[in-house]
Design a protein around this motif. Structure first.
Motif, PDB file in Angstrom:
ATOM      1  N   LEU C 216       0.818  -1.197   0.000  1.00 51.30           N
ATOM      2  CA  LEU C 216       0.000   0.000   0.000  1.00 51.30           C
ATOM      3  C   LEU C 216       0.862   1.261   0.000  1.00 51.30           C
ATOM      4  CD1 LEU C 216      -2.730  -1.166   2.497  1.00 51.30           C
ATOM      5  CD2 LEU C 216      -2.906  -0.973   0.026  1.00 51.30           C
ATOM      6  N   GLY C 217       2.159   1.081  -0.082  1.00 55.06           N
ATOM      7  CA  GLY C 217       3.024   2.236  -0.266  1.00 55.06           C
ATOM      8  C   GLY C 217       3.466   2.921   1.013  1.00 55.06           C
ATOM      9  N   PHE C 218       3.451   2.226   2.135  1.00 58.82           N
ATOM     10  CA  PHE C 218       4.035   2.853   3.322  1.00 58.82           C
ATOM     11  C   PHE C 218       4.924   1.866   4.054  1.00 58.82           C
ATOM     12  CE2 PHE C 218       1.390   0.982   6.621  1.00 58.82           C
ATOM     13  CZ  PHE C 218       0.214   0.691   5.968  1.00 58.82           C
ATOM     14  N   GLY C 404       9.250  -5.771  -5.360  1.00 57.04           N
ATOM     15  CA  GLY C 404      10.338  -5.367  -4.465  1.00 57.04           C
ATOM     16  C   GLY C 404      10.401  -6.127  -3.157  1.00 57.04           C
ATOM     17  N   PHE C 405       9.643  -7.229  -3.014  1.00 60.44           N
ATOM     18  CA  PHE C 405       9.685  -7.975  -1.760  1.00 60.44           C
ATOM     19  C   PHE C 405      10.938  -8.819  -1.620  1.00 60.44           C
ATOM     20  CE2 PHE C 405       5.016  -7.398  -1.765  1.00 60.44           C
ATOM     21  CZ  PHE C 405       4.999  -6.656  -0.614  1.00 60.44           C
ATOM     22  N   ILE C 406      11.514  -9.206  -2.742  1.00 63.08           N
ATOM     23  CA  ILE C 406      12.761  -9.945  -2.654  1.00 63.08           C
ATOM     24  C   ILE C 406      13.802  -9.202  -3.473  1.00 63.08           C
ATOM     25  CG2 ILE C 406      11.707 -12.208  -2.318  1.00 63.08           C
ATOM     26  CD1 ILE C 406      12.318 -12.698  -5.321  1.00 63.08           C
ATOM     27  N   ALA C 407      15.043  -9.298  -3.033  1.00 61.18           N
ATOM     28  CA  ALA C 407      16.135  -8.701  -3.787  1.00 61.18           C
ATOM     29  C   ALA C 407      16.719  -9.776  -4.690  1.00 61.18           C
ATOM     30  CB  ALA C 407      17.194  -8.174  -2.833  1.00 61.18           C
ATOM     31  N   LEU C 408      16.921  -9.430  -5.945  1.00 58.51           N
ATOM     32  CA  LEU C 408      17.487 -10.394  -6.881  1.00 58.51           C
ATOM     33  C   LEU C 408      18.955 -10.652  -6.545  1.00 58.51           C
ATOM     34  CD1 LEU C 408      16.120  -9.120 -10.313  1.00 58.51           C
ATOM     35  CD2 LEU C 408      15.284 -11.028  -8.930  1.00 58.51           C
ATOM     36  N   LEU C 416       7.444   0.807 -14.715  1.00 60.88           N
ATOM     37  CA  LEU C 416       6.880   2.128 -14.981  1.00 60.88           C
ATOM     38  C   LEU C 416       7.986   3.155 -15.227  1.00 60.88           C
ATOM     39  CD1 LEU C 416       4.005   2.114 -12.356  1.00 60.88           C
ATOM     40  CD2 LEU C 416       3.913   1.494 -14.775  1.00 60.88           C
ATOM     41  N   GLY C 417       8.975   2.732 -15.997  1.00 62.38           N
ATOM     42  CA  GLY C 417       9.992   3.674 -16.431  1.00 62.38           C
ATOM     43  C   GLY C 417      11.106   3.960 -15.437  1.00 62.38           C
ATOM     44  N   ARG C 418      11.077   3.310 -14.258  1.00 61.29           N
ATOM     45  CA  ARG C 418      12.136   3.541 -13.276  1.00 61.29           C
ATOM     46  C   ARG C 418      12.870   2.237 -13.016  1.00 61.29           C
ATOM     47  NH1 ARG C 418      10.988   7.117  -9.013  1.00 61.29           N
ATOM     48  NH2 ARG C 418       9.644   8.785  -9.718  1.00 61.29           N
ATOM     49  N   ASP C 419      14.137   2.358 -12.669  1.00 62.86           N
ATOM     50  CA  ASP C 419      14.881   1.178 -12.239  1.00 62.86           C
ATOM     51  C   ASP C 419      14.503   0.891 -10.794  1.00 62.86           C
ATOM     52  OD1 ASP C 419      16.638  -0.696 -11.348  1.00 62.86           O
ATOM     53  OD2 ASP C 419      18.358   0.115 -12.436  1.00 62.86           O
ATOM     54  N   THR C 420      13.869  -0.244 -10.550  1.00 60.73           N
ATOM     55  CA  THR C 420      13.409  -0.568  -9.190  1.00 60.73           C
ATOM     56  C   THR C 420      14.176  -1.742  -8.609  1.00 60.73           C
ATOM     57  OG1 THR C 420      11.717  -2.054 -10.052  1.00 60.73           O
ATOM     58  CG2 THR C 420      11.075   0.232  -9.708  1.00 60.73           C
ATOM     59  N   THR C 421      15.311  -2.099  -9.235  1.00 59.86           N
ATOM     60  CA  THR C 421      16.000  -3.342  -8.876  1.00 59.86           C
ATOM     61  C   THR C 421      16.251  -3.469  -7.380  1.00 59.86           C
ATOM     62  OG1 THR C 421      17.105  -3.152 -10.976  1.00 59.86           O
ATOM     63  CG2 THR C 421      17.936  -4.830  -9.473  1.00 59.86           C
ATOM     64  N   SER C 422      16.800  -2.424  -6.747  1.00 59.95           N
ATOM     65  CA  SER C 422      17.120  -2.593  -5.333  1.00 59.95           C
ATOM     66  C   SER C 422      16.393  -1.552  -4.495  1.00 59.95           C
ATOM     67  CB  SER C 422      18.630  -2.506  -5.122  1.00 59.95           C
ATOM     68  OG  SER C 422      19.145  -1.412  -5.860  1.00 59.95           O
ATOM     69  N   GLN C 423      15.128  -1.323  -4.846  1.00 60.95           N
ATOM     70  CA  GLN C 423      14.358  -0.316  -4.145  1.00 60.95           C
ATOM     71  C   GLN C 423      13.442  -0.986  -3.123  1.00 60.95           C
ATOM     72  OE1 GLN C 423      12.903   3.418  -6.297  1.00 60.95           O
ATOM     73  NE2 GLN C 423      11.083   2.154  -6.145  1.00 60.95           N
ATOM     74  N   ALA C 424      13.245  -0.321  -1.979  1.00 60.30           N
ATOM     75  CA  ALA C 424      12.352  -0.869  -0.952  1.00 60.30           C
ATOM     76  C   ALA C 424      10.949  -1.039  -1.527  1.00 60.30           C
ATOM     77  CB  ALA C 424      12.306   0.065   0.256  1.00 60.30           C
ATOM     78  N   ALA C 425      10.267  -2.112  -1.056  1.00 56.22           N
ATOM     79  CA  ALA C 425       8.966  -2.459  -1.625  1.00 56.22           C
ATOM     80  C   ALA C 425       7.968  -1.310  -1.505  1.00 56.22           C
ATOM     81  CB  ALA C 425       8.419  -3.703  -0.943  1.00 56.22           C
ATOM     82  N   TRP C 426       7.982  -0.616  -0.359  1.00 44.60           N
ATOM     83  CA  TRP C 426       6.959   0.427  -0.191  1.00 44.60           C
ATOM     84  C   TRP C 426       7.225   1.612  -1.095  1.00 44.60           C
ATOM     85  CZ3 TRP C 426       8.249   5.221   1.984  1.00 44.60           C
ATOM     86  CH2 TRP C 426       9.488   5.296   2.617  1.00 44.60           C
ATOM     87  N   ILE C 433       2.306   0.852  -8.330  1.00 48.63           N
ATOM     88  CA  ILE C 433       2.263  -0.582  -8.569  1.00 48.63           C
ATOM     89  C   ILE C 433       1.437  -1.222  -7.470  1.00 48.63           C
ATOM     90  CG2 ILE C 433       3.631  -2.680  -8.778  1.00 48.63           C
ATOM     91  CD1 ILE C 433       5.912  -0.952  -9.792  1.00 48.63           C
ATOM     92  N   GLY C 434       0.298  -1.779  -7.838  1.00 50.41           N
ATOM     93  CA  GLY C 434      -0.577  -2.433  -6.876  1.00 50.41           C
ATOM     94  C   GLY C 434      -0.385  -3.923  -6.946  1.00 50.41           C
ATOM     95  N   ARG C 435      -0.748  -4.607  -5.860  1.00 57.51           N
ATOM     96  CA  ARG C 435      -0.426  -6.018  -5.820  1.00 57.51           C
ATOM     97  C   ARG C 435      -1.438  -6.766  -4.970  1.00 57.51           C
ATOM     98  NH1 ARG C 435       4.222  -9.888  -4.521  1.00 57.51           N
ATOM     99  NH2 ARG C 435       2.823 -11.667  -4.426  1.00 57.51           N
ATOM    100  N   THR C 436      -1.819  -7.970  -5.366  1.00 57.38           N
ATOM    101  CA  THR C 436      -2.621  -8.835  -4.499  1.00 57.38           C
ATOM    102  C   THR C 436      -1.836 -10.103  -4.223  1.00 57.38           C
ATOM    103  OG1 THR C 436      -3.729 -10.101  -6.217  1.00 57.38           O
ATOM    104  CG2 THR C 436      -4.734  -7.998  -5.604  1.00 57.38           C
ATOM    105  N   PHE C 437      -2.278 -10.849  -3.200  1.00 61.70           N
ATOM    106  CA  PHE C 437      -1.550 -12.034  -2.766  1.00 61.70           C
ATOM    107  C   PHE C 437      -2.414 -13.282  -2.915  1.00 61.70           C
ATOM    108  CE2 PHE C 437       0.276  -8.451  -0.614  1.00 61.70           C
ATOM    109  CZ  PHE C 437       1.632  -8.695  -0.654  1.00 61.70           C
ATOM    110  N   GLN C 438      -1.734 -14.430  -3.015  1.00 69.58           N
ATOM    111  CA  GLN C 438      -2.460 -15.696  -3.078  1.00 69.58           C
ATOM    112  C   GLN C 438      -3.339 -15.877  -1.855  1.00 69.58           C
ATOM    113  OE1 GLN C 438      -0.252 -19.437  -3.762  1.00 69.58           O
ATOM    114  NE2 GLN C 438       0.744 -18.305  -5.377  1.00 69.58           N
ATOM    115  N   THR C 439      -2.754 -15.601  -0.676  1.00 69.45           N
ATOM    116  CA  THR C 439      -3.542 -15.563   0.540  1.00 69.45           C
ATOM    117  C   THR C 439      -3.888 -14.107   0.738  1.00 69.45           C
ATOM    118  OG1 THR C 439      -1.966 -17.167   1.343  1.00 69.45           O
ATOM    119  CG2 THR C 439      -3.591 -16.357   2.904  1.00 69.45           C
ATOM    120  N   PRO C 440      -5.138 -13.733   0.484  1.00 67.58           N
ATOM    121  CA  PRO C 440      -5.451 -12.310   0.451  1.00 67.58           C
ATOM    122  C   PRO C 440      -5.177 -11.628   1.783  1.00 67.58           C
ATOM    123  CG  PRO C 440      -7.432 -13.650   0.322  1.00 67.58           C
ATOM    124  CD  PRO C 440      -6.293 -14.573   0.188  1.00 67.58           C
TER     125      PRO C 440
END
Lengths: 240, 292, 577
Positions: C216-218, C404-408, C416-426, C433-440
């Protein structure tokens, strides 16, 4: 013999199973099919005592077992093998099997049988379970259940996360096991292989029994594929 | 030089007591996920047993007879405590009632000691003479505490890897659901693990009685240092506990010599924070290695 | 069913949810007011003193309740925060001769500082680890008071008289009575108010699921820190007032038992219940005192025993258990079913040329297992992209990498046009970038409305029924949809959905496919979704990537790749052998 009548169950206030009934006799394999989220695992976990049913009856050899703990049900001969080839990773293969046995004599006799069926386990007898592949862990999990001599075996997705080549031997093992008089309940995604060896099958959809019948009749039923794949009107190959 | 030797010898000796508390933590925690806050006061209870059972000028034979008796008394108490602690976990929504029940029991033990024996520390005399070590006269109890720690480490290792009950208990800590599915009697084993942890702290409190502080308010300090030893070694890991205890003990002893006894706990706290910040899984922790 | 359909459009007027907690709040304030008034009016000095002390304790416990029940932070050190504030005031007023009002300027900030320091380990560790750190602080604090006796007067303590606050102005009521009432009632109001604010809801979410917070971005760490600071402010104020009330500070008053008492009060009263701390403080303090009034030395024993008994008899705390009993027969609010909401074009995203996601040679191994083994993936902006493959083939890992939950281990990701490789998930989530989970990640403590609103960019028009209803009665598939609705309402540009259609009926799947198309065509969203239902994927996706054992084994338009051997094997594996 396991008999389930009008079972309702869920997590907290979330209902999952609605009015599920089934019956398995000794020597028989019942296959439970259904899309992800249909309540298959919940069904097994409720029968095994992990989840208390909110209504309905579960009878094992005529006696009601609803609400009993999983541990006590194992003593009565009802054994669940969880999905995801769960064994005890820090214990050796030998100890994993030993823990499943209900008596020392069982352990000695039946362990040999397990090791004959799955020779790879004999080879890795002293290895830690964490060092086994997924398929080997599944064999171990089944072996651990085997030595407890259950009268009813329930197995949640035995093929999950396992190399394709290992699936037929594992399912064959279950088939032979059933032939010796054990009632076997399997949840499986690999419906092709699994339907071939099951006696009867049922399809769960949104927590309810959508279809049930002999495995042979369900194999021919187009609706199985429809429900399983989720779309009534399209075959994926035709869409393309 | 002399000071350094004293710090090291006594630090390791006191640290062995921390190791024992840490191991007793691990036994219960591995089987149930519960950290028993009362473990420190139960160590003191072991010491209190020594005070009550041993005559003023004890012979070794008194000591040998009273040791298992103390261990069994504390173990019986802990089995009861375990049973009570596990009771509300069946029905409650929140699974944190143990935070309260174990702390409440800890507070009650301290209060009973206070009411019964008063606020002052009790002295226990050791039947064994001091022994010379690197030129200092060291109380035998330090050596016995180290021996006790090694003894329990070996016994636990044997128990967890060789006996059917011990294996089942290890299985419990590795995968609770799979253990229940395999028919392992969870509740019974959890209570047994409380009893075993009682044997450990009961015997250690007795053995170390002449060198630990036996009073109503000293339990909390042993709980904290025991927990820190467990965290330093990696919570759940007995080898880690065995090594973590002396590390904490030497650090605390150093602080006591340099800055005074009042700052001993402050020093331990600093060590705890440092470990948690730099290596939260501890020296031998499984946390990172565990399957998720 | 249709009455419940949401129109996920920004609303002109905001209808605030009705006050669910208001009754409890009024009750709490009334109890505090009456408890302070009666002994003051009756002229009982002993009881006035006791009740005011309990008022300060209630203040601390209410904030501890917020910290534990809402933000999920186990702190056993609130007594130290209380003590630091009290002692600093005591030192300034009693040893250095400043006025009490001036001493507040030192005492309250000192308490806040210590309370905020607890947030530091909380960034790193949680649960009982944090509990032990804070407990250690509570043990060490009085020891330090003794160790530094040159500055603190050691075990002799410090005497401070503040007559101005203790002089009755009307029938036994002193200014202190008014101040303590305002503080305790204020803490309750603050807690109730905070629960309706976004910050309070974020605390609940960060406690229940740090991943959801990041989606949720925080940052969950920031929210936790905020909770510690808020609790510290009120606790320090209560600590400072301890000085004029008691007139004396000494190390023994701030032993670890005080911190344990605060924590016990929350649990015994009923964790998370607004007025739980009032019940907890009252029972834990008054019961042992009333029963054993002649035997002061038995008080500690009594209060341990009361805590133990309450936990055994009322496992959910006093207020929690009573509320549960009262509410047991009552059915939950009816609201029909969650229908798929057709979002309004006000949530549209400006068209973006080129790629929404560009992944080059992503690698990630867990132990010996290669979850991603050199994955390349391009997702065109404004398209629907399906990810398929057997269980364990790396689909979810790939979604985790994008969000961004795991670091490669190696490789690059641009989103979306930005390098997000090592950026914090929030931070990545904030790009849209919105996301849903298998276990909601659905939060039963919040209403259905709040579950959606917490992500929303602005106020939304949602069905009335969703305001009161909690999601704890929603079946699993509906919980997934709720999470999808939340992502849509958040106005994210790129939606990553993990098995969103699992458990839906065939009819619902058709509606769901329609929703995905609407999101793409009318709102310009980009959608990447993992799905086992191959027919659904083939029906709706513009582009499909097939993964197996962490590698891309096919990638292309549905019609083009269906003929490939690997892909056919997927179908036959699932449908027919």
């Amino acid at each position: 013999m396991l008999e389930v009548r009008s079972l309702h169950a869920g997590y907290g206030r979330v209902p999952v199973l609605r009015d599920v009934s089934l019956q398995i006799n000794p020597g028989e394999i019942l296959l439970v099919l259904g899309p992800n989220g249909a309540g298959k695992s919940t069904l097994l976990r409720t029968i095994a005592g992990f989840i208390a049913p909110s209504a309905g009856e579960i009878r094992l050899d005529g006696q009601s077992i609803a609400g009993r703990s999983p541990e006590s049900l194992v003593k009565r001969g009802l054994r669940l093998v969880l999905d995801g080839h769960r064994v005890f990773p820090e214990l050796t293969v030998a100890d994993n099997i030993r823990l499943g046995a209900r008596s020392k004599r069982d352990a000695a006799q039946l362990t040999d049988q397990v090791l004959d069926i799955f020779p790879i386990l004999r080879e890795k007898y002293r290895a830690h379970a964490r060092d086994l592949s997924g398929g080997q862990q599944q064999m171990l999990a089944l072996g651990q259940a085997f030595v407890s001599r259950p009268s009813v075996l329930m197995c949640d997705e035995p093929s999950l996360g396992i190399a394709q080549a290992l699936i037929p031997p594992i399912l064959n093992f279950l088939r032979n096991w059933a032939s010796n008089g054990t009632a076997v309940l399997i949840v499986e995604q690999q419906i092709g292989v699994a339907l071939a060896m099951a006696d009867r099958a049922m399809v769960l959809e949104r927590g309810q029994v959508a279809l049930a019948g002999t495995a042979a009749s369900l194999r021919l039923d187009r609706r199985v594929q429809e429900i399983y794949l989720g779309f009534g009107d399209t075959d994926p190959a035709n869409v393309a | 030089m002399d000071e350094l030797v004293i710090i090291l010898v006594r630090g390791v000796g006191v640290g062995a007591v921390f190791s024992l508390v840490a191991m007793s933590f691990n036994v219960v925690c591995n089987s149930s996920g519960i950290l028993n806050f009362a473990q420190g006061n139960l160590l003191v209870m072991g010491g209190l047993c020594a005070y009550l059972l041993l005559p003023g000028d004890p012979e070794p034979i008194h000591w040998l007879v009273s040791l298992p008796l103390s261990a069994l008394l504390v173990a019986a108490f802990l089995a009861l405590q375990g049973w009570i602690t596990l009771l509300p976990l069946r029905s409650s929504v929140e699974q944190h009632s143990w935070l309260i029940t174990t702390m409440a029991v800890s507070v009650m033990i301290g209060a009973v000691i206070l009411v019964w024996q008063g606020p002052f520390a009790l002295n226990v005399r050791s039947p064994f003479p001091n022994f010379p070590l690197f030129g200092t006269r060291t109380p035998m109890s330090y050596l016995l505490a180290v021996a006790c720690a090694v003894f329990w480490y070996v016994v636990l290792r044997w128990f967890h890897s060789r006996t059917q009950t011990g294996l089942a208990m290890s299985a419990l800590s590795q995968d609770l659901d799979a253990a229940r599915a395999a028919g392992i009697q969870v509740r019974r084993l959890q209570i047994l693990s409380f009893a075993i942890s009682g044997l450990i702290v009961g015997s250690s409190g007795f053995v170390a009685a002449p060198v630990i502080k036996i009073s109503a308010d000293s339990g909390i300090s042993y709980v904290l240092n025991g927990f820190i030893a467990a965290v330093v070694g990696g919570l759940g890991n007995n080898l880690g506990a065995l090594i973590g205890g002396p590390l904490v003990g030497v650090a605390a002893m150093f602080a006591a010599f340099r800055f005074g006894g009042q700052l001993q706990n402050a020093f331990s706290l600093a060590l705890l924070i440092a470990v948690l910040m730099l290596r939260p899984q501890g020296l031998f922790g499984r946390m990172a290695a565990r399957r998720v | 069913m249709s009455e419940a359909a949401a129109n996920l459009a920004p609303a002109g007027q905001v209808s605030r949810p009705p006050g669910i907690v208001d009754r409890e709040l009024c009750l709490g304030i009334a109890i505090i007011a009456i408890a302070i008034l009666i002994p003051s009016l009756a002229g009982s000095i002993y009881w006035t003193y006791t009740v005011l002390l309990l008022g300060l304790y209630v203040t601390v416990a209410v904030l501890q309740n917020m910290l534990l029940g809402d933000a999920g932070q186990v702190s056993f050190g609130q007594g130290a925060v209380f003590g630091v504030a009290a002692y600093t005031c005591g030192i300034m007023a009693g040893m250095h001769g400043y006025g009490f009002a001036t001493s507040l300027l030192f005492g309250i900030p000192a308490g806040i500082l210590v309370g905020s320091l607890f947030a530091l380990p909380a960034l790193r560790v949680q649960g009982y680890y944090l509990g032990f750190v804070t407990l250690s602080a509570a043990v060490v604090f009085p020891e330090l008071l003794v160790a530094f006796n040159d500055y603190t007067n050691g075990i002799n303590g410090i005497r401070v008289n503040v007559p101005a606050l203790n002089r009755p102005f009307f029938a036994g009521i002193t200014p202190l009575c008014v101040i303590v009432f305002l503080l305790a009632a204020g803490a309750l109001v603050l807690h109730a108010w905070l629960r309706r604010q976004r910050l309070g809801q974020r605390m609940v979410i960060a406690a229940a699921s740090p991943e959801a917070a990041m989606t949720l971005g925080f940052s969950p760490g920031h929210v936790r820190s905020a909770a510690f600071v808020i609790a510290a402010v009120g606790t320090a104020m209560a600590g400072a007032l301890y000085v004029p009330l008691v007139g004396f500070v000494s190390p023994s008053a701030f032993h670890v038992e005080l911190s344990i008492f605060f924590f016990f009060s929350v649990i015994v009263g009923g964790q998370g219940r607004l007025i739980g701390p009032i019940a907890g403080v009252a029972v834990l303090y008054l019961l042992p005192n009333a029963l054993l009034v002649d035997l002061v030395q038995y008080r500690l024993l009594g209060y341990g025993a009361v805590a133990l008994l309450i936990m055994l008899l009322f496992p959910d705390g006093i207020v929690g258990t009573i509320a549960k009993r009262l509410g047991a027969g009552r059915p939950g609010a009816e609201f029909g079913e969650l229908a798929l909401a057709m979002p309004n074009s006000a949530l549209a995203t400006a068209a973006r040329p080129g790629l929404a996601v560009d992944i080059a040679d992503a690698r990630k191994t867990y132990g010996k297992l290669a979850a991603l083994d050199g994955v390349n993936l391009q997702v065109r902006a404004g398209s629907i992209h399906g990810l398929v493959g057997p269980n364990g083939s790396g689909k979810t890992t790939l979604l985790n990498a994008i969000s961004g939950f795991i670091a490669l281990d190696s490789g690059r990701i641009a989103a979306l046009g930005r390098d997000t490789t090592s950026q914090a998930a929030w931070r990545t989530a904030r790009l849209g970038i919105g996301r849903t989970f298998q276990t909601p990640r659905v939060f039963d403590a919040l209403s259905i409305r709040e579950n959606i609103e917490v992500a929303a960019a602005g106020p939304l028009q949602l069905p009335e029924a969703w305001t009161a209803a909690k999601p704890d009665q929603l079946p699993h598939a509906q919980r997934r949809l709720l999470e999808v609705l939340r992502v849509v309402a958040s106005n994210a540009e790129l939606l990553l959905l993990d098995e969103p259609a699992a458990g839906l009926s065939p009819a619902e799947r058709r509606d769901f496919a329609q929703l995905l198309r609407t999101l793409r065509d009318r709102l310009g969203k980009t959608i990447v979704f993992v799905e086992h239902d191959l027919a659904l994927v083939w029906r709706v996706a513009d582009q499909i990537t097939v993964l197996d054992a962490g590698r891309v084994i096919a990638d292309g338009k549905p019609a083009d790749i269906v003929a490939e051997k690997h892909v056919r094997a997927l179908f036959t594996g699932a449908a027919d052998a």
